[in-house]
Enzyme design. Structure first.
Site, short mmCIF file in Angstrom:
data_model
loop_
_atom_site.label_atom_id
_atom_site.label_comp_id
_atom_site.label_asym_id
_atom_site.label_seq_id
_atom_site.Cartn_x
_atom_site.Cartn_y
_atom_site.Cartn_z
N CYS A 114 -15.50 -107.78 125.07
CA CYS A 114 -16.46 -106.94 125.78
C CYS A 114 -17.52 -107.91 126.30
O CYS A 114 -18.35 -108.38 125.53
CB CYS A 114 -17.08 -105.91 124.85
SG CYS A 114 -18.45 -105.02 125.63
N CYS A 117 -21.34 -106.10 126.22
CA CYS A 117 -22.07 -105.85 124.96
C CYS A 117 -21.16 -106.29 123.84
O CYS A 117 -20.86 -107.48 123.77
CB CYS A 117 -22.56 -104.40 124.85
SG CYS A 117 -21.40 -103.10 125.25
N SER A 118 -20.70 -105.39 123.02
CA SER A 118 -19.77 -105.81 121.97
C SER A 118 -18.85 -104.67 121.59
O SER A 118 -18.55 -104.47 120.42
CB SER A 118 -20.53 -106.29 120.74
OG SER A 118 -21.22 -107.46 121.05
N CYS A 119 -18.39 -103.93 122.59
CA CYS A 119 -17.50 -102.80 122.33
C CYS A 119 -16.31 -103.27 121.51
O CYS A 119 -15.71 -104.30 121.80
CB CYS A 119 -17.05 -102.19 123.65
SG CYS A 119 -18.44 -101.50 124.57
#
Lengths: 213, 219
Positions: A114, A117-119
């Protein structure tokens, strides 16, 4: 906590251990304030932490992969409606609301990132590791995936294609690694033990039976 | 926005440094930061998209030197102030100094299992059929809004192929700014690395992004 002080970033190359003492005070102040105002329940925080420390983690995803390896009908379901197939095993909820499974093949290796962000698919893999959330991985996975993989000890053959999935929407990706050779007749539980978290992100492969012996 | 979060293809961040046997949390405060952030989501005052935008609005030097839970915490403070749940003076003091806004809900321990299991589905029906079909070549929009978007810089103004119609979902560019959910179709669009990165790109590499319908045009 003395090993986690300011400055460790350059010494160890980790990106998690900056600002630790500042943040301890800052978060404590925030929790006190919100508790005093009746906005949060500290016991709810304990329950959230307990969930991700003990109940939700990569073993969930390993079970999904192992079932896909032994059950072609389940694999087909996973391919076409991963959300429902995964929910049928009891894994659903936050950051796993919309799932898609992508299958490694002899021709193609899949890698998930991702960049924005940090999905990450919490419901099947738990909370993401620090490296997944940090700038080196998020910046490089889309432009230099082979270099990234080499740093995980995975050198792909030059003729293998690489497909990177950037989780820009609410779909969360689960890589189904190839089933290792020499696992004919293995039970689902024995197979699940070969499925690592990294193999379900694409930064690793499933383990060989020799590796766990 | 072209914030510090939009990292795809940026160079110079160094090696990945995976940790062997990485713990789930590296400090007690990280556990509290996660729990506080999820708990405040139960207020019903802001959306996931607004949370993401609050994080990407952090000054680049702050964002890039912060651990992920620090980014969460700093953005949460912004949201609490913006929506009237806390003042800067209260955040500085670590104590309540007055009455704030009433939340729609407060997350209690006995609710946690249900809330986490339910999650927050973002799929929404749309009336119009999908405008693009699998196999169609599309070009992405080129724009540089100061507002929230999920079309990364590296994939703007590029040509790819629709590989799947993923369903219809809340449109983050509007939802992050209180303009409603305005759902759109989302497509899996696949790009050759050479189209994205140009000369010298790995010819065996393709990159798939999930793109909302208004991000793409017929190529």
């Amino acid at each position: 906590m003395s090993e986690h002080r300011h400055g460790d970033l350059s010494e160890h190359g980790h990106h998690h251990d900056n600002h630790f003492s500042d943040m301890e005070a800052r978060v404590k102040a925030l929790e006190t304030l919100l508790t005093e105002k009746g906005l949060i329940d500290p016991a709810a925080i304990d329950a959230i932490v307990e969930t991700y420390e003990t109940k939700v983690g990569p073993r969930n995803g390993a079970g999904v992969v192992a079932k896909a390896w032994v059950d072609p009908a389940f694999a087909e379901w996973l391919r076409h409606d991963a959300t429902a197939a995964i929910a049928s095993l009891g894994f659903a909820g936050r950051q796993g609301e919309h799932m898609r499974a992508v299958f490694n093949t002899p021709a193609t290796h899949n890698l998930v990132v991702c960049t924005l962000c940090s999905c990450y698919p919490w419901s099947v893999l738990g909370l993401p590791p620090v490296w997944y959330k940090a700038p080196p991985y998020r910046s490089r996975a889309v432009i230099d995936p082979r270099g990234v993989l080499a740093e995980f000890g995975l050198d792909l053959p030059a003729d293998k294609k690489v497909r990177v999935w950037d989780s820009t929407a609410e779909l969360r990706y689960l890589v189904v690694p190839e089933r290792p050779d020499g696992t004919e007749g293995f039970s689902e539980a024995a197979l699940a033990a070969l499925v690592t978290r990294d193999s379900m992100i694409g930064t690793g492969l499933a383990l060989s039976p020799e590796a766990v012996r | 926005m072209n914030g510090p979060h939009d990292l795809g293809g940026q160079q110079g961040f160094g090696s990945i440094a995976p940790e062997k046997d990485e713990p789930i949390f590296h400090a007690e405060w990280e556990k509290r930061a996660l729990g506080i952030t999820l708990s405040c989501g139960a207020f019903g005052a802001w959306t996931l998209d607004e949370s993401r935008h609050a994080r990407e609005c952090l000054p680049p030097a702050t964002y890039l030197s912060a651990s992920y839970y620090e980014i969460w915490t700093r953005a949460l403070e912004t949201l609490l102030k913006r929506h009237g749940f806390a003042t800067q003076a209260e955040l500085d003091a670590g104590h309540g100094l007055g009455q704030g806004r009433e939340p729609r809900g407060v997350l209690k321990a006995e609710m946690v299992a249900d809330v986490l299991a339910r999650g927050g589905p973002c799929d929404r029906p749309v009336e119009a059929p999908p405008r693009f079909a699998v196999g169609e070549r599309v070009r992405t929009k080129n724009f540089n809004p100061e507002t929230h978007t999920r079309l990364p810089r590296y994939a703007r103004g590029r040509t790819g192929v629709v590989e799947a119609v993923q369903g219809s979902f809340v449109f983050p560019d509007d939802n992050a700014h209180g303009k409603g959910e305005n759902p759109q179709w989302v497509y899996s669009v696949v790009f050759d690395a050479v189209e994205i990165w140009g000369d010298g790109a790995d010819p065996s590499l393709t990159i798939a992004l999930d793109l909302w319908e208004s991000y793409i045009f017929p190529a």
